[in-house]
Motif scaffolding. Structure first.
Motif, PDB file in Angstrom:
ATOM      1  N   ARG A 209     -53.003  76.609 -26.476  1.00 25.26           N
ATOM      2  CA  ARG A 209     -52.307  75.345 -26.744  1.00 25.26           C
ATOM      3  C   ARG A 209     -50.809  75.588 -26.875  1.00 25.26           C
ATOM      4  O   ARG A 209     -50.004  74.719 -26.531  1.00 25.26           O
ATOM      5  CB  ARG A 209     -52.894  74.671 -27.989  1.00 25.26           C
ATOM      6  CG  ARG A 209     -54.303  74.191 -27.698  1.00 25.26           C
ATOM      7  CD  ARG A 209     -54.954  73.487 -28.861  1.00 25.26           C
ATOM      8  NE  ARG A 209     -56.348  73.183 -28.531  1.00 25.26           N
ATOM      9  CZ  ARG A 209     -57.230  72.746 -29.395  1.00 25.26           C
ATOM     10  NH1 ARG A 209     -56.882  72.537 -30.646  1.00 25.26           N
ATOM     11  NH2 ARG A 209     -58.469  72.504 -29.017  1.00 25.26           N
ATOM     12  N   LYS A 252     -68.001  78.162 -24.114  1.00 23.34           N
ATOM     13  CA  LYS A 252     -66.621  78.471 -24.504  1.00 23.34           C
ATOM     14  C   LYS A 252     -66.434  78.181 -25.981  1.00 23.34           C
ATOM     15  O   LYS A 252     -66.841  77.107 -26.420  1.00 23.34           O
ATOM     16  CB  LYS A 252     -65.683  77.598 -23.667  1.00 23.34           C
ATOM     17  CG  LYS A 252     -64.232  77.687 -24.006  1.00 23.34           C
ATOM     18  CD  LYS A 252     -63.464  76.740 -23.135  1.00 23.34           C
ATOM     19  CE  LYS A 252     -62.063  76.676 -23.655  1.00 23.34           C
ATOM     20  NZ  LYS A 252     -61.380  75.493 -23.200  1.00 23.34           N
ATOM     21  N   TYR A 317     -58.667  86.586 -19.501  1.00 21.96           N
ATOM     22  CA  TYR A 317     -57.277  86.991 -19.289  1.00 21.96           C
ATOM     23  C   TYR A 317     -57.167  88.499 -19.074  1.00 21.96           C
ATOM     24  O   TYR A 317     -56.115  88.995 -18.706  1.00 21.96           O
ATOM     25  CB  TYR A 317     -56.420  86.559 -20.489  1.00 21.96           C
ATOM     26  CG  TYR A 317     -56.468  85.059 -20.718  1.00 21.96           C
ATOM     27  CD1 TYR A 317     -55.673  84.206 -19.967  1.00 21.96           C
ATOM     28  CD2 TYR A 317     -57.350  84.496 -21.646  1.00 21.96           C
ATOM     29  CE1 TYR A 317     -55.736  82.825 -20.145  1.00 21.96           C
ATOM     30  CE2 TYR A 317     -57.422  83.126 -21.836  1.00 21.96           C
ATOM     31  CZ  TYR A 317     -56.617  82.305 -21.075  1.00 21.96           C
ATOM     32  OH  TYR A 317     -56.693  80.942 -21.240  1.00 21.96           O
TER      33      TYR A 317
HETATM   34  C1  PBG Z   1     -58.563  72.004 -21.992  1.00 21.73           C
HETATM   35  C2  PBG Z   1     -58.743  73.478 -22.120  1.00 21.73           C
HETATM   36  C3  PBG Z   1     -58.468  74.263 -23.241  1.00 21.73           C
HETATM   37  C4  PBG Z   1     -58.772  75.565 -22.873  1.00 21.73           C
HETATM   38  C5  PBG Z   1     -59.196  75.548 -21.552  1.00 21.73           C
HETATM   39  N1  PBG Z   1     -59.198  74.242 -21.118  1.00 21.73           N
HETATM   40  C6  PBG Z   1     -57.883  73.905 -24.547  1.00 21.73           C
HETATM   41  C7  PBG Z   1     -58.559  73.021 -25.493  1.00 21.73           C
HETATM   42  O1  PBG Z   1     -59.704  72.610 -25.336  1.00 21.73           O
HETATM   43  O2  PBG Z   1     -57.875  72.708 -26.474  1.00 21.73           O
HETATM   44  C8  PBG Z   1     -58.620  76.759 -23.767  1.00 21.73           C
HETATM   45  C9  PBG Z   1     -58.592  78.075 -23.086  1.00 21.73           C
HETATM   46  C10 PBG Z   1     -58.167  79.208 -23.933  1.00 21.73           C
HETATM   47  O3  PBG Z   1     -58.043  79.108 -25.174  1.00 21.73           O
HETATM   48  O4  PBG Z   1     -57.954  80.276 -23.364  1.00 21.73           O
HETATM   49  N2  PBG Z   1     -57.760  71.683 -20.893  1.00 21.73           N
END
Ligand code: PBG
Length: 330
Positions: A209, A252, A317
């Motif tokens: 973020r 995730k 990553y």
């Molecule tokens: C939303 C999205 C997020 C991540 C991937 N797609 C952020 C969220 O849900 O706040 C997070 C990926 C990461 O933390 O590596 N577009």
């Protein structure tokens, strides 16, 4: 007579390297890996994300060198995240065929490296002024159905730009069916959808973020992302996505949720992906920089555990830096 009982010994196979190789159950291959990339407007920009050493946000002119490095490392899949020139209340950059940051990136990538598999993150939080994953009401609540209509526009625009696969990450109810219907209606039925089916409202997304400036301006994402306490709910979410036509199911974050990876693998006959997210990367890097752990070894062990739990696809990553030391399927 021995005074010790003689139980059957566990058959732990050890010793000769050839034997270990023959009985090894899990191998992480380069082909399993997807490298996330961050693209932003500007010229000559290569900005390291402070909490993610080695990961940069690129403008379109500095991106090619990074893609060359990713391909040279043996990774041929990327997941594209964009930060737009202008954020607005609905995230209209996401369906701008001509000027959208993701569309421009996809066109560049597919033209220059046809062998690269390009997946796009389909969401709104990086593109809305309030940082939420869709349209919000005056009272600040996420409006599901208006968001679905915009998601269809975004999905079509990404696919028309040439995206090989779409990865919707907003956990919006009905998002898979809405996208699948829109794509099929436009003759784009061969574009697969990798659903962020089981996505938790997690503190592990903090560094991401920061990278894309998408922290919600008010409230949180708990109304649409899942409570980390719930596993069965994850299975219900995944079942809905399967019904609606998801091609790949994603969990995730990864490490703290491997039970869900296993459960999805055991329950559905679809490939399972897991997203080793920004916070997981940041923790390993930070501790390794202090010399407290062996970062590379931890990263490899982590990816191995995700595969062992049942993941087919690893979004990480670490992809670019680890791939040269991983075997290839050839
Ligand atoms: C939303 C999205 C997020 C991540 C991937 N797609 C952020 C969220 O849900 O706040 C997070 C990926 C990461 O933390 O590596 N577009």
């Amino acid at each position: 007579m021995s005074s010790f009982p003689q139980p059957r010994r566990p058959r732990r196979l050890r010793g000769h390297a050839a034997l270990r190789g023959m009985v090894r159950e899990t191998v992480v291959h380069r082909e399993d890996l997807i490298m996330p990339i961050f693209v932003q407007p500007g010229v000559g920009v290569k900005r390291e994300i402070p909490s993610m050493p080695g990961i940069h946000s690129h403008s379109l002119d500095t991106l090619p060198a990074e893609i060359d490095a990713i391909l040279a490392a043996g990774v041929d899949k990327v997941l594209v995240f964009g930060v737009p020139e202008q954020k607005d209340a609905v995230g209209s950059d996401t369906w701008d065929d001509e000027h959208g940051i993701v569309q421009k990136t996809v066109r560049l990538l597919k033209q220059r490296w046809p062998e690269l598999y390009v997946i796009t993150d389909v969401c709104f939080c990086e593109y809305t002024s309030h940082g939420h994953c869709g349209v919000v009401s005056d009272g600040g609540a996420l409006l599901n159905d208006p968001t679905l209509a915009n998601l269809q526009k975004q999905a079509l625009s990404h696919a028309r730009a040439g995206a090989d696969m779409l990865a919707p990450s907003g956990m919006i109810d009905g998002m898979i069916g809405a996208m699948r219907g829109a794509l099929d209606g436009e003759g784009l039925e061969t574009v697969p959808i990798m659903s962020y089916a089981v996505k938790y409202a997690s503190a592990f997304y903090g560094p991401f973020r920061e990278a894309v400036d998408s922290a919600p301006a008010f409230g949180d994402r708990k109304t649409y992302q899942m409570d980390p306490a719930n596993a069965r709910e994850g299975l219900r979410e995944a079942a809905l996505d399967v019904e609606q036509g998801a091609d790949v199911l994603m969990v995730k974050p990864a490490l703290a949720y491997l039970d869900l990876v296993k459960a999805l693998k055991d329950t559905f006959d679809l490939p399972v992906a897991c997203y080793n997210v920004s916070g997981e990367y940041a923790m390993v890097k930070a501790a390794a920089q202090r010399g407290w752990i062996d970062g590379d070894a931890i990263a490899r062990e982590s990816l191995l555990s995700m595969k062992r739990a049942g993941a087919d696809i690893l979004i990480t990553y670490f992809a670019r830096d680890l791939a040269p030391r991983l075997p290839s399927l050839g």
